[in-house]
Structure formats: C-alpha cells, structure tokens
Design a protein around this motif. Structure first.
Motif, PDB file in Angstrom:
ATOM      1  N   ASP A 240       0.809  -1.232   0.000  1.00 27.16           N
ATOM      2  CA  ASP A 240       0.000   0.000   0.000  1.00 27.16           C
ATOM      3  C   ASP A 240       0.834   1.270   0.000  1.00 27.16           C
ATOM      4  N   ASN A 241       1.892   1.267  -0.786  1.00 35.31           N
ATOM      5  CA  ASN A 241       2.641   2.483  -1.097  1.00 35.31           C
ATOM      6  C   ASN A 241       3.399   2.222  -2.388  1.00 35.31           C
ATOM      7  N   GLU A 242       3.741   3.288  -3.078  1.00 37.74           N
ATOM      8  CA  GLU A 242       4.389   3.140  -4.374  1.00 37.74           C
ATOM      9  C   GLU A 242       5.793   2.564  -4.246  1.00 37.74           C
ATOM     10  N   ALA A 243       6.206   1.846  -5.275  1.00 35.67           N
ATOM     11  CA  ALA A 243       7.606   1.450  -5.400  1.00 35.67           C
ATOM     12  C   ALA A 243       8.390   2.643  -5.945  1.00 35.67           C
ATOM     13  N   PHE A 244       9.698   2.550  -5.925  1.00 36.92           N
ATOM     14  CA  PHE A 244      10.543   3.539  -6.592  1.00 36.92           C
ATOM     15  C   PHE A 244      10.705   3.071  -8.038  1.00 36.92           C
ATOM     16  N   TYR A 245       9.890   3.610  -8.927  1.00 32.31           N
ATOM     17  CA  TYR A 245       9.865   3.142 -10.315  1.00 32.31           C
ATOM     18  C   TYR A 245      10.970   3.777 -11.163  1.00 32.31           C
ATOM     19  N   SER A 246      11.280   5.029 -10.889  1.00 37.83           N
ATOM     20  CA  SER A 246      12.165   5.780 -11.772  1.00 37.83           C
ATOM     21  C   SER A 246      13.459   6.175 -11.074  1.00 37.83           C
ATOM     22  N   ASP A 247      14.354   6.761 -11.850  1.00 36.13           N
ATOM     23  CA  ASP A 247      15.624   7.249 -11.309  1.00 36.13           C
ATOM     24  C   ASP A 247      15.317   8.290 -10.233  1.00 36.13           C
ATOM     25  N   LEU A 248      15.974   8.177  -9.091  1.00 34.93           N
ATOM     26  CA  LEU A 248      15.659   9.063  -7.970  1.00 34.93           C
ATOM     27  C   LEU A 248      16.069  10.504  -8.250  1.00 34.93           C
ATOM     28  N   THR A 249      16.925  10.724  -9.241  1.00 36.40           N
ATOM     29  CA  THR A 249      17.311  12.085  -9.610  1.00 36.40           C
ATOM     30  C   THR A 249      16.673  12.535 -10.911  1.00 36.40           C
ATOM     31  N   ASP A 250      16.054  11.606 -11.634  1.00 38.31           N
ATOM     32  CA  ASP A 250      15.407  11.928 -12.915  1.00 38.31           C
ATOM     33  C   ASP A 250      14.100  11.148 -13.018  1.00 38.31           C
ATOM     34  N   PRO A 251      12.995  11.710 -12.495  1.00 36.40           N
ATOM     35  CA  PRO A 251      11.720  10.981 -12.441  1.00 36.40           C
ATOM     36  C   PRO A 251      11.189  10.534 -13.805  1.00 36.40           C
ATOM     37  N   ALA A 252      11.683  11.112 -14.882  1.00 37.78           N
ATOM     38  CA  ALA A 252      11.195  10.741 -16.206  1.00 37.78           C
ATOM     39  C   ALA A 252      11.854   9.471 -16.735  1.00 37.78           C
TER      40      ALA A 252
END
Length: 616
Positions: A176-188
């Motif tokens: 019940d929380n998001e994973a870290f899907y993207s680069d932590l310094t570049d969300p795109a």
C-alpha cells in the motif's frame, strides 16, 4: 450482607477482569504459536543516535546451528508495531524470525525530528543492521516489508542498502505504497532501483492515497483499480524498463537474471482499501506466498492457513473488557468509604416525555449531528491547519493528528453547550427543570470528589493494560482502535491535549444525561441507543458517503482527503461507547462529570499513544 447493587456490580467487575485475562492469555498463545515462539521487547540506541523500539519473534527452530531467514516489518504513519500482528504471527509460526519496529516518532521509539523521515529516519535500516548480527539469522536472507509509510521505510532502507559496502537486504515487499519506479534524480527515466532483490508490491484497487497515474499537468488519468495497466506498474514488472511488447498482469511472478541472480517481481491487486491492508487475510496470504517464494519457509504451511484472526478476536475481547471495567470499577469505588458520598441514593428515573420535550430532544440531536459533520469537513479543508495536522512545519504541537481530532471535539463541545443553554432557557426552565437535581450544578466539593474518582478509575484501567503488556506482550485492540502500554513522555503529551477532549466529553455527558433523559417507548435502553447512534451519526455518514463514492466512481469525494475518513473509524466506535458508559455511570452517581472526565482521559491517552510524535 452484600446489597443487590454490590452483588450485581461484582459480577460485571469480575467479568471485565476475566475478559481482560482471557484476552491476554489467548492472544499470547496465538502469537507465540502455542509458546513455541519467543517474544522479546527490544529497545536499543541505534547508529542514528535515537532509541528504536521493536518486537522480536524468534521461533524455537532458529538457532546458531540452524539459521533462519528474517523479515523486518513496519506499520504505517500514525500507528505502532502491534499493527503488524498478522504478519509476525503468520511468518513466525512458519519459522521466520520477525522484527516488528516502531518507526521513529511512533510507539515506544524516540520522537522523530522534523524533516528526518527519509532513509534512516524511519528506523528500518537500523533494524536491518542489527538483525544481520544476530547469531541465529541467515544474513543472506534478510527481508523488509511495511504497510503504507512502512513501505516507504522499506524503500528508504533499500536506498541505504544500495550505498552500503555490503548490501544486506535480499527481498522487499511493499504494501500500500508506491515502489521507486524511476531514477531518484530523474523521475522521467524508469530504472531498476532494487537490483537483484526479489520485490513484490501490493496495490489496493481502492487505495485512498496511491496507485493513480497523472498527465503532465497533474490531472488524474487512472484510478487505483486500473493501476496494473499503467506505465509505473509495467516498468516495475519489467525490472525498470519500458518494454511494451507484452502487458504483464497482476498476481503473476516474473523473473529475470540480474548480476547472476534470479530476481522476481510481482504485483498483487486486492479489491480493498488502504487501511484494511494490515487486517486483511488476502494481503497476509500474499505476504506469506512472497517470502516463501523468495526464501523458502523453514516450516512450510499453506498461505491460506492463518490463525492471526484468533489473536484479533482475543484482542477485541480485551477491548470490551476494558470498557466494561471503566463502568464496573467506578461503581465498585462507590461502596468504599473514600467515594461513598458520590453514590446516588434515590432511584434513577427518566423524565416523562411530552410532545414539546420530544421536539427539543430530536431537534437538538439532528442539529448537533449536522454541525458535527459540517465542522469536521470544514476543519479538514483548512489550509491554516494542514501544516500543523501533518507536522509539516515547526510548531509547539508534537502530534498533529490528535490535535486535529481534539480541536474538532472541542468545537463540538462548545456547540453542545450553546444548544443546552438555549434548550434550558426556551424549554427546560419553563418546564421546571432543576439543574441541581439533574447534576449540572453538583457543588464544588462533589465536583472535585468526582474528579478524584475519575483519576483512580483511569489509572487502574491502564494499570491492567500495563500488566498485560508486561506479562503477555499483548494489548487490547480491534483494527485501528487500540489501548496499549506507552512510554512516560506520552503522559506529558496527554496533558497537553486533555483540555480539548475534556470540553467535548464533559459537555457531551451533560447533554446526554442531564438534558436528554426522556422516556422513549417507556424503555431506557431505547433512549440510550438513540443517543449512542446520534453521537456517532455524523462520522458514520461521512465514512459511508466517502466509500460509497469511492467504490462506485473509483475516486474519493473531492476536497475530502482519505486520511480524514480513515481517522473517523475508531471515532465512530468511541463516540457510541461513550454514550453508554457515561449513562451507566450517571445512573449510579447522578453526576454527568465523572463519566465525562473518564472518557476524556481515556480517549486522550488512546489518541496520543497511537500516532506520530515529532520532536521540537
């Protein structure tokens, strides 16, 4: 020879104590799997310089010669380590060592400095580093899991572990929380932040906070129940890539070899809400399946074979016993020399109802319920309160959530006083209502005497809670409503909030017992039941409206945040119980203040011991 009053009350007092004892013993044997799992209350100063609290569950099979996998689990925001009981009961009986932490600022752990939530600020990785040194732990099989903010804690633990000279975490389950899907310094940019670890994600279809997708302007594109088809979900299942050659699905394990290790990804999408996660048989089954897939189980048991519900049942029995004790012990003290002067001497009688009196009765209830609902929504939308409520700015208030509920309670207490004054001036006085006879003006000596009685009852009641915690490591709870042991600092915090709750619960008790004592169908219990219903009616309607909208449209009511409806779950029960408890105490004392004092103190302690504390 004991009087009928003493004999009858002795039965209820003994029954309340028996329920508390049965609760403690029953919950203990369930959580220890028949006394085969040792439970230890751990508190230690970590490398971050703060004390961390945790419960350690160690199966008898875990020894230095037979090392066991370990799973560190964490509760969500505004909760405590006991909220993970489904996981530590089920995993420990399958042979895993389990550590359930109080994140910093929660439960018995040190307060959380403002702005220090990230990484080690949660305490999760501090626990990982500790368990890696235990002699009966297989350090190659360390897992982390958490619900809501506990899942964020697991994510921060992975970030810290990635930077460690020797990574320790090998499996992660985010609930019940998001994973870290993207680069932590570049969300795109989608990347695999978890490396070769096994990672699972539980994404509720009706999550109040997470699993939505948005366009570039921040407009919502999909609700949580459509999460599996979003780029975030697909990138997670594709190990951080944007491969769209196939649509990956929920509940299916996907594997890939990373750095020579077979890693897995899986997303589970149960049709449930965010706060139901820690109390869900389905989510617990996913947790068992995931860690058995990642580590294997020292003692394999089918995931559907669960017994934690029995612990929940015993915990709930204790909650009932605790409430009964408040009334029965109050009455028991009335036959002692110290408090005999507070006992009612004349028979209790409800005032006969008149047509005009019933108009005032029903009118006051409806107006109060409408104001209660309106004021709650209005306060929830206040931009000025938000930084205080969510501890987003430095203030003198260490706990935002109890402050919000306490403020709402006080506002409604003041409104109740206004309604009573108007009712008396326009109806009661003309009808011959005597405020002294109905307990509104008892005199200073009885008033202070009643305050002393209330204090003795509250201290005795929580004495039972501490005894149960000391001998059995259990407490009294049902879902999000918990009565638990606490550290001394919570007493000082409770005094800070007590005035807010006193305004409401004293005013509410006076209204219920001194102004609404009408016969309804010649039955007192009908009067009490109606008052209990209207006490909790506004919160009940708000919750029903919120979730009816959510289940039918996929979205919450606009402008009414999900956390505010979640906070109402325990309030509904407490307000209904308050009407019954204060009425029973009033019948024995003719004082509406004793029950009001008791309820205010108990609710204040419950509030400040089950939330987030931020250090000043």
């Amino acid at each position: 020879m004991p009087t009928p009053f003493v004999r009858k009350n002795s039965f209820w007092l003994i029954l309340s104590l028996v329920l508390c004892l049965v609760s403690a013993v029953g919950a203990f044997f369930v959580q220890t799997n028949g006394a085969t799992v040792a439970v230890k209350d751990m508190r230690w100063e970590t490398s971050s310089g703060r004390e961390l609290s945790a419960l350690l569950y160690k199966p008898a099979s875990a020894t230095p010669e037979n090392k066991a996998p370990v799973v560190i689990v964490s509760h969500g925001w505004w909760n405590s380590r006991e909220m993970q009981d489904a996981n530590y009961v089920e995993l420990a009986k399958r042979g895993y060592v389990v550590v359930s932490i109080d994140m910093y600022g929660h439960g018995n752990s040190d307060p959380l400095p403002l702005g220090m939530e990230a990484e080690n600020g949660t305490g999760m990785y501090d626990a990982v580093k500790l368990v890696a040194q235990l002699p009966y732990i297989d350090a190659t099989q360390i897992g982390v899991s958490g619900h809501s903010n506990g899942a964020r804690a697991a994510n921060y633990a992975v970030v810290a572990d990635n930077e460690a000279e020797k990574p320790l975490i090998s499996a992660v389950l985010l609930v019940d929380n998001e994973a870290f899907y993207s680069d932590l310094t570049d969300p795109a940019k989608y990347v695999n932040n978890y490396g070769s670890r096994d990672v699972g994600l539980v994404a509720d279809q009706y999550d109040e906070f997470f699993f939505r997708s948005y366009d570039a302007n921040g407009q919502q594109l999909t609700p949580p129940r459509e999460f599996i088809g979003t780029p975030n979900a697909q990138s997670f299942l594709n190990f951080g890539t944007t491969d769209d050659s196939e649509m990956r699905t929920a509940d299916k394990l996907y594997t890939e070899t990373i750095d020579g290790t077979d890693a897995l990804r899986v997303i589970y999408t149960p049709a449930q809400t965010h706060p139901w996660g820690p109390f869900s048989k389905q989510t617990t089954e996913y947790t068992i399946d995931f860690f058995q897939e990642a580590f294997g189980a020292p003692d394999p048991i089918p995931a559907g074979s669960q017994t934690w519900q029995l612990k929940a049942f015993f915990n709930a029995l204790g909650l009932i016993g605790f409430g009964m004790f408040l009334v029965a012990f109050t009455k028991a003290l009335l036959v002692t020399r110290a408090f005999a002067g507070l006992r009612r001497t004349e028979p209790f009688q409800l005032a006969p109802s008149s047509r005009k009196g019933l108009y005032w009765f029903w009118g006051a209830l409806v107006v109060s319920a409408l104001f209660s609902g309106w004021s709650y929504v209005a306060l929830s939308q206040s931009a000025a309160l938000a930084p205080i409520v969510f501890n987003a700015a430095p203030t003198w208030i260490p706990q935002g959530a109890p402050f919000f509920i306490g403020l709402w309670a006080a506002v409604n207490g003041v409104f109740s006083i206004v309604v009573m004054v108007v009712s008396y001036l326009l109806f009661g006085r003309k009808s011959g209502q005597n405020l002294r006879e109905v307990g509104v003006f008892p005199g200073w000596k009885p008033f202070l005497h009643g305050l002393g009685l209330s204090a003795v009852v509250v201290v005795a009641a929580f004495g039972i809670v501490f005894a149960v915690d000391y001998f059995f490591k259990t407490d009294f709870r049902f879902w999000v409503l918990a009565v638990k042991a606490f550290t001394p600092d919570k007493v000082l915090i409770a005094f800070l909030y007590l005035p807010l709750f006193l305004v409401y619960y004293v005013a509410n008790s006076v209204a219920i017992n001194s102004f609404n004592r009408f016969t309804i169908r010649e039955k007192e219990w009908v009067n009490t039941a109606i008052l209990a219903l209207f006490n909790s009616l506004a919160p009940l309607i708000l919750v029903i409206a919120q979730y009816w909208t959510f289940f039918t449209t996929g979205d919450l009511i606009g402008g009414f945040g999900g956390i505010f409806s979640i906070w109402l779950f325990p309030v509904i029960v407490i307000l209904a119980a308050s009407a019954v408890i204060t009425r029973k105490i009033f019948r024995a004392t003719n004082s509406p203040y004793i029950g009001g004092f008791i309820m205010a103190a108990v609710v204040t302690v419950i509030s400040v011991t089950n939330t987030l504390t931020v250090a000043s």
